[in-house]
Motif scaffolding. Structure first.
Motif, PDB file in Angstrom:
ATOM      1  N   PHE A 102      58.291  45.062  23.044  1.00  0.00           N
ATOM      2  CA  PHE A 102      59.024  44.129  22.191  1.00  0.00           C
ATOM      3  C   PHE A 102      58.905  42.714  22.749  1.00  0.00           C
ATOM      4  CE2 PHE A 102      62.480  41.786  20.368  1.00  0.00           C
ATOM      5  CZ  PHE A 102      62.811  42.408  19.170  1.00  0.00           C
ATOM      6  N   SER A 148      66.818  40.940  16.071  1.00  0.00           N
ATOM      7  CA  SER A 148      65.503  41.349  15.562  1.00  0.00           C
ATOM      8  C   SER A 148      65.321  40.951  14.104  1.00  0.00           C
ATOM      9  CB  SER A 148      65.335  42.862  15.723  1.00  0.00           C
ATOM     10  OG  SER A 148      65.543  43.253  17.073  1.00  0.00           O
ATOM     11  N   LEU A 172      57.077  39.588  20.972  1.00  0.00           N
ATOM     12  CA  LEU A 172      57.891  38.431  20.602  1.00  0.00           C
ATOM     13  C   LEU A 172      57.241  37.147  21.114  1.00  0.00           C
ATOM     14  CD1 LEU A 172      60.425  37.132  19.423  1.00  0.00           C
ATOM     15  CD2 LEU A 172      61.601  37.640  21.579  1.00  0.00           C
ATOM     16  N   PHE A 217      59.891  43.484  13.843  1.00  0.00           N
ATOM     17  CA  PHE A 217      60.820  43.560  14.971  1.00  0.00           C
ATOM     18  C   PHE A 217      62.055  44.384  14.631  1.00  0.00           C
ATOM     19  CE2 PHE A 217      58.329  39.768  16.088  1.00  0.00           C
ATOM     20  CZ  PHE A 217      57.956  40.114  17.381  1.00  0.00           C
TER      21      PHE A 217
END
Length: 282
Positions: free
Chosen positions: A17, A61, A21, A74
């Protein structure tokens, strides 16, 4: 020159993640502070999540998806990240729970995790240590999303009356928790029954357990000790668990009478606030 911590995206869902990102943010030509301003948080928080030092919430998210135009990427990944924050020994059960068509649970001491309020869950999870408490709480709340599906699992909950009286987190938390249980009456696929003290000797004296049923897969029984959980599809164990659960349901109060008892305990035990001329007695 600012040192950027290198992440191995394959190390964990949280690392993946964070790496994604950072990649998507840089592709958009945004600095951490600029992205933070777009999603109403600090650039520092963005940086902590990019370096896997913080666990992203579902709200974070969803805001990132909106800001970066990532079409729910996300948000979908958040579920995997949050599930990875559950204890390792519990994760297999959480995965099965999410796939179950029917959930039957008897709880002797605590409200079942899927029905816990944030305040109650925070008190339970922080009982021994508050380390990573926010991440643990977010993971607990994420589990509850299965009840919000268009077709949620049919869920039967039997609570020992002791659960209503065991004060977790203080009177305010308990009042909120019991009020939350009362709202379950509005859910077509979920029933809550209370096993009263008057039941005396009963099939749940050995402790809490869950029976999960699936469409097309073997049923399982799940129990816990003070160290870890135990899950089995052994036919004899499943048959015994199902029998015990049926017996508990039979001697528990009806859904309507259970709600009345919950409301009475909430009022009598947790709603007695001192008036202006009253003092707490030490």
């Amino acid at each position: 020159m600012v040192h950027i911590r290198a992440l191995d995206p394959s190390a964990s869902p949280l690392d993946y993640f964070g790496a994604e990102l950072r990649r998507k943010r840089e592709e958009a030509g945004l600095k951490q502070g600029e992205l933070g301003a777009c999603i109403f948080c600090t650039g520092s928080l963005v940086g902590q999540i990019e370096t896997a030092k913080k666990v992203p919430t579902r709200d974070f998210s969803e805001r990132v998806d909106a800001a970066l135009g990532t079409d729910g990427f996300f948000s979908r990944l958040a579920g995997l990240v949050l599930r990875s924050q559950l204890p390792h020994w519990f994760q297999p059960y959480a995965e099965m729970e999410a796939k179950a068509a029917y959930i039957s649970t008897y709880q002797a001491q605590l409200v079942y995790g899927l029905l816990q309020t944030e305040g109650y869950a925070r008190a339970v999870l922080g009982n021994r240590t508050e380390e990573d408490l926010d991440a643990k709480l977010a993971a607990r709340m994420e589990r509850q999303r299965i009840l919000e599906r268009e077709h949620p699992p049919v869920t039967w909950v039997v609570l020992s009356e002791a659960v209503l009286h065991q004060e977790i987190g203080g009177a305010d938390v308990m009042r909120e928790q019991l009020a939350h249980l009362l709202t379950m009456r509005d859910r077509r696929w979920l029933d809550v029954q209370v096993l009263p003290f008057e039941a005396g000797q009963h099939p749940g004296l050995m402790g809490s357990f869950n029976v999960l049923r699936f469409d097309g897969d073997p049923d399982i029984v799940y129990t816990e000790d003070f160290v870890q959980g135990h899950m089995t599809a052994n036919p004899e164990a499943v048959r015994e668990g199902a029998l015990r659960y049926d017996q508990l349901q039979a001697i528990a109060l009806s859904v309507e009478n259970s709600a009345a008892l919950i409301a009475r305990v909430m009022e009598e035990r947790y709603d007695n606030e001192p008036g202006p001329d009253q003092r707490d007695v030490a």
